[in-house]
Motif scaffolding. Structure first.
Motif, short mmCIF file in Angstrom:
data_model
loop_
_atom_site.label_atom_id
_atom_site.label_comp_id
_atom_site.label_asym_id
_atom_site.label_seq_id
_atom_site.Cartn_x
_atom_site.Cartn_y
_atom_site.Cartn_z
N LYS A 1 5.35 68.99 -20.28
CA LYS A 1 4.02 69.26 -19.71
C LYS A 1 3.46 68.11 -18.89
N GLY A 2 4.09 66.95 -18.92
CA GLY A 2 3.59 65.80 -18.18
C GLY A 2 2.38 65.17 -18.87
N MET A 3 1.92 64.06 -18.31
CA MET A 3 0.81 63.32 -18.92
C MET A 3 -0.37 63.23 -17.97
N SER A 4 -1.57 63.26 -18.54
CA SER A 4 -2.79 63.08 -17.75
C SER A 4 -2.92 61.60 -17.36
N LYS A 5 -3.80 61.35 -16.40
CA LYS A 5 -4.07 59.98 -15.98
C LYS A 5 -4.58 59.15 -17.16
N LYS A 6 -5.45 59.75 -17.98
CA LYS A 6 -5.99 59.05 -19.16
C LYS A 6 -4.87 58.64 -20.12
N THR A 7 -3.92 59.54 -20.33
CA THR A 7 -2.81 59.23 -21.24
C THR A 7 -1.97 58.09 -20.68
N ILE A 8 -1.65 58.15 -19.39
CA ILE A 8 -0.84 57.10 -18.76
C ILE A 8 -1.53 55.75 -18.88
N GLU A 9 -2.84 55.73 -18.69
CA GLU A 9 -3.59 54.46 -18.75
C GLU A 9 -3.68 53.88 -20.16
N ASN A 10 -3.59 54.75 -21.19
CA ASN A 10 -3.83 54.30 -22.58
C ASN A 10 -2.63 54.40 -23.50
N MET A 11 -1.50 54.89 -23.03
CA MET A 11 -0.40 55.24 -23.94
C MET A 11 0.21 54.06 -24.70
N TYR A 12 0.04 52.84 -24.21
CA TYR A 12 0.59 51.69 -24.93
C TYR A 12 -0.42 51.06 -25.88
N GLU A 13 -1.64 51.61 -25.91
CA GLU A 13 -2.67 51.12 -26.82
C GLU A 13 -2.36 51.58 -28.26
N PRO A 14 -2.43 50.68 -29.24
CA PRO A 14 -2.19 51.08 -30.62
C PRO A 14 -3.12 52.20 -31.06
N PHE A 15 -2.55 53.18 -31.73
CA PHE A 15 -3.25 54.32 -32.32
C PHE A 15 -3.76 55.34 -31.31
N LEU B 1 4.84 54.00 -28.83
CA LEU B 1 4.97 53.36 -27.53
C LEU B 1 4.44 51.93 -27.54
N ALA B 2 3.42 51.66 -28.35
CA ALA B 2 2.91 50.29 -28.46
C ALA B 2 3.98 49.37 -29.03
N ILE B 3 4.66 49.82 -30.08
CA ILE B 3 5.74 49.03 -30.67
C ILE B 3 6.91 48.92 -29.70
N SER B 4 7.24 50.03 -29.03
CA SER B 4 8.34 50.02 -28.05
C SER B 4 8.10 48.99 -26.96
N LYS B 5 6.88 48.95 -26.45
CA LYS B 5 6.57 47.99 -25.38
C LYS B 5 6.71 46.56 -25.88
N SER B 6 6.29 46.30 -27.12
CA SER B 6 6.41 44.93 -27.66
C SER B 6 7.88 44.55 -27.86
N ILE B 7 8.70 45.52 -28.27
CA ILE B 7 10.15 45.27 -28.42
C ILE B 7 10.77 44.93 -27.07
N LEU B 8 10.42 45.71 -26.05
CA LEU B 8 10.98 45.47 -24.71
C LEU B 8 10.50 44.14 -24.14
N LYS B 9 9.23 43.81 -24.37
CA LYS B 9 8.71 42.52 -23.90
C LYS B 9 9.48 41.37 -24.53
N ALA B 10 9.81 41.49 -25.83
CA ALA B 10 10.59 40.45 -26.51
C ALA B 10 11.99 40.30 -25.90
N HIS B 11 12.51 41.36 -25.29
CA HIS B 11 13.82 41.34 -24.61
C HIS B 11 13.70 40.88 -23.15
N GLY B 12 12.47 40.67 -22.68
CA GLY B 12 12.28 40.34 -21.27
C GLY B 12 12.40 41.55 -20.37
N ALA B 13 12.36 42.75 -20.95
CA ALA B 13 12.50 43.99 -20.19
C ALA B 13 11.14 44.56 -19.85
N SER B 14 11.10 45.40 -18.82
CA SER B 14 9.85 46.04 -18.41
C SER B 14 9.97 47.55 -18.56
N ILE B 15 8.83 48.23 -18.75
CA ILE B 15 8.80 49.68 -18.88
C ILE B 15 7.73 50.24 -17.95
#
Length: 195
Positions: free
Chosen positions: A135-149, A162-176
């Motif tokens: 179904k895709g994501m709204s603009k609000k979801t895209i803007e907030n999806m990495y926020e905890p909870f 997604l918040a944990i995923s982003k922190s894992i990728l950041k620790a690897h030097g990767a971007s999402i």
């Protein structure tokens, strides 16, 4: 987990039963590691246990379990893996990033949905893309999806995946990054730097 190990060791068990018991042990380990991720995230520090490996090798290990998840929802998974560069990765944590995005895709798609995992190499990175036709994501979801909870339109979930995923990728030097269109689907792009 212990009972599943006993089934695997039992000589009378069929190959199918042993294969399913093996999946149980893998999933029990995955849940234990997810708990560890949650604890690390709450402390604000991710400790990596890295090894040299390709992204495609990790995905090939995951396909049997992911395939069961998607088939249980009358969906299909397709993989096109073109990377050969060895990267320094924490295998278990990268698996959880892929699982998080995969489970979100299942929640976003209707019966008969398709999930595509691709890898490709650029001069300086290995890019993993994961696409659903949901179904895709709204603009609000895209803007907030990495926020905890933060969670929107889901019947279950903690809003931490997604918040944990982003922190894992950041620790690897990767971007999402993400590209999404309402009614058409979503693609996540994860770029792992070479070297």
């Amino acid at each position: 987990r212990s009972y599943a190990e006993m089934i695997i060791m039992n000589e009378k068990g069929t190959d199918t039963i042993k294969k399913l018991a093996n999946i149980i042990t893998q999933e029990a380990d995955r849940l234990a590691e997810m708990t560890k991720d949650l604890l690390d995230f709450s402390k604000g520090a991710i400790t990596l246990d890295t090894a040299k490996i390709t992204i495609s090798y990790i995905i090939k290990q995951m396909i049997p379990v992911l395939d069961i998840d998607f088939k249980n929802h009358a969906m299909v998974i397709d993989a096109a893996l073109d990377d050969t560069t060895m990267l320094l990765l924490d295998v278990d944590r990268i698996k959880r990033v892929i699982e998080n995005i995969s489970h979100n895709a299942i929640g976003a798609m209707e019966k008969g949905g398709k999930f595509i995992i691709k890898t490709q190499e650029t001069t300086d990175a290995v890019v993993l893309s994961m696409t659903d036709n949901g179904k895709g994501m709204s603009k609000k979801t895209i803007e907030n999806m990495y926020e905890p909870f933060f969670t929107e339109g889901k019947k279950s979930g903690t809003g931490l995946g997604l918040a944990i995923s982003k922190s894992i990728l950041k620790a690897h030097g990767a971007s999402i990054t993400v590209k999404s269109e309402l009614g058409k689907g979503t693609t996540f792009f994860i770029s792992f730097p070479k070297g």
